[in-house]
Design a protein around this motif. Sequence first.
Motif, mmCIF file in Angstrom:
data_model
loop_
_atom_site.group_PDB
_atom_site.id
_atom_site.type_symbol
_atom_site.label_atom_id
_atom_site.label_comp_id
_atom_site.label_asym_id
_atom_site.label_seq_id
_atom_site.Cartn_x
_atom_site.Cartn_y
_atom_site.Cartn_z
ATOM 1 N N ARG A 249 0.832 -1.191 0.000
ATOM 2 C CA ARG A 249 0.000 0.000 0.000
ATOM 3 C C ARG A 249 0.874 1.252 0.000
ATOM 4 N NH1 ARG A 249 -3.564 -0.163 5.077
ATOM 5 N NH2 ARG A 249 -1.558 -0.881 5.937
ATOM 6 N N THR A 266 -2.836 9.421 5.015
ATOM 7 C CA THR A 266 -3.878 8.683 4.308
ATOM 8 C C THR A 266 -3.221 7.569 3.508
ATOM 9 O OG1 THR A 266 -5.728 8.837 2.740
ATOM 10 C CG2 THR A 266 -3.843 10.262 2.329
ATOM 11 N N SER A 268 -3.615 4.338 0.431
ATOM 12 C CA SER A 268 -4.292 3.766 -0.736
ATOM 13 C C SER A 268 -3.629 2.450 -1.097
ATOM 14 C CB SER A 268 -4.184 4.742 -1.921
ATOM 15 O OG SER A 268 -4.432 4.087 -3.153
ATOM 16 N N LYS A 269 -4.397 1.536 -1.653
ATOM 17 C CA LYS A 269 -3.832 0.246 -2.034
ATOM 18 C C LYS A 269 -2.882 0.363 -3.213
ATOM 19 C CE LYS A 269 -7.672 -0.954 -5.135
ATOM 20 N NZ LYS A 269 -8.739 -1.928 -5.449
ATOM 21 N N ASN A 274 -9.143 5.127 -3.884
ATOM 22 C CA ASN A 274 -9.700 4.668 -2.611
ATOM 23 C C ASN A 274 -8.834 5.053 -1.416
ATOM 24 O OD1 ASN A 274 -12.011 3.293 -3.748
ATOM 25 N ND2 ASN A 274 -10.562 1.750 -4.495
ATOM 26 N N TRP A 275 -8.517 6.334 -1.326
ATOM 27 C CA TRP A 275 -7.728 6.808 -0.194
ATOM 28 C C TRP A 275 -8.523 6.681 1.097
ATOM 29 C CZ3 TRP A 275 -2.737 7.597 -0.978
ATOM 30 C CH2 TRP A 275 -2.294 7.898 -2.277
ATOM 31 N N SER A 276 -7.854 6.286 2.162
ATOM 32 C CA SER A 276 -8.519 6.176 3.464
ATOM 33 C C SER A 276 -8.843 7.571 4.002
ATOM 34 C CB SER A 276 -7.612 5.442 4.456
ATOM 35 O OG SER A 276 -6.441 6.194 4.720
ATOM 36 N N THR A 277 -9.745 7.619 4.968
ATOM 37 C CA THR A 277 -10.065 8.890 5.615
ATOM 38 C C THR A 277 -8.805 9.446 6.271
ATOM 39 O OG1 THR A 277 -12.328 8.173 6.052
ATOM 40 C CG2 THR A 277 -11.486 10.026 7.354
ATOM 41 N N LYS A 279 -6.094 10.995 8.691
ATOM 42 C CA LYS A 279 -6.016 11.057 10.142
ATOM 43 C C LYS A 279 -4.766 11.830 10.544
ATOM 44 C CE LYS A 279 -8.404 6.663 11.004
ATOM 45 N NZ LYS A 279 -8.300 5.321 11.642
#
Length: 407
Positions: A249, A266, A268-269, A274-277, A279
Amino acid sequence: MRSLLLRCLVVVLSFHTAFAAEPFIEKSDLFTAGDGGYKIFHIPGIVVTAKGTVLAWCEARKKGGDWDQIEIVLRRSTDEGKTWSAMKSIANVPGPKTKNPFSLAVKGVDPHDVTYNNPVLIADRDGTVHMLFCLEYMRCFYQRSTDDGESWSTPVEITSAFNGFQSTYPWKVLATGPDHGIQLKTGRLVVPVWLSTATGGNAHRPSVTATIFSDDQGKTWHASEIAVPCTDEWINPNETVAIELADGRVMLNVRSESKAHRRLVTISKDGATNWSTPKFDDALLEPICMASIIRYSLAQDGGKNRILFCNPDSLSRADGKEEPGKTRDRRNFSVKLSYDEGRTWPVTRVVEPGPSMYSDIAVAKSGAILCLYGRGLKPGFAGDFITLARFNLEWLTDGRDTAGASK
């Protein structure tokens, strides 16, 4: 038998101690304000090529501002940063240049100045060095070197790659990186970018961050999905760095002007979708300044996975306390080490306690760590020098590197 085992253990430990590397740190100034008629040098970057050549670059600014006369200059080292070639300009787009019209609303901008900005280099495993840079925060170009930065191909414009963002974010200003980009295990080239509608301060705000990527070794480039939008919580995400995690990732580590005063992360695979939320990483201070991140994994130590991160960090003190009003200070340039893919950062070492600015980090073939960073005689946004710090893992960890790094 027990006595024999104890004697063997003593011999092994003595052998290890005898051959353990001594901690060291060495510093040298690669770019000094005033050299070559440039008022300041800013936004440094550093990579190590497949052959082991070290390339160090930065923006050379005639006046100092983001929209002023700026060139991109490079120095080379073939001995892991001990000695260096002379400074050389490496970005030149032929033909007439047009100033970004949104820059003309910024006080003091000269419409005749030519601004080359935000250089990004990627050291390909096959020996190629890929380079992206921008012109007037409005156009993006790609060039490459096949001789370790001695010479460069004719720049090819790739601004069309950014058209993929327009439907979701109608940008008027674009910027790559800065810092180094990455090559994934799949061969994909990934370059973080930031975009602005240019309606705010310095025509650089508001902003969002994303990536562009190439799956054909730089021949064509494509836009990712927006990774971090601008919101009330994530304020003006911009200069971003990337790293491939051990599982393949891609993690982005993002500068912002958010009230949390911490770096945004953040994942992404594939480095594009499809980035994560996003933080906030509580362990990583955000002084509103460029940072850098890189993997430290060497064959000679069994390929243990470590990640290094560096930026100015006014909290890197023995007591770890935050000084009111000092969180945004560009000082106390520090390097952190993670053994668990960036989830925690148990090791911190201060490299430069005084005023310190933008930075990049690389790892030499021998395992020496190379930090290129701005430093100043007094507080400021860019500093008086771009300095190279060479040190080893033993210095960073005070000789206590743990064996808990994952493989």
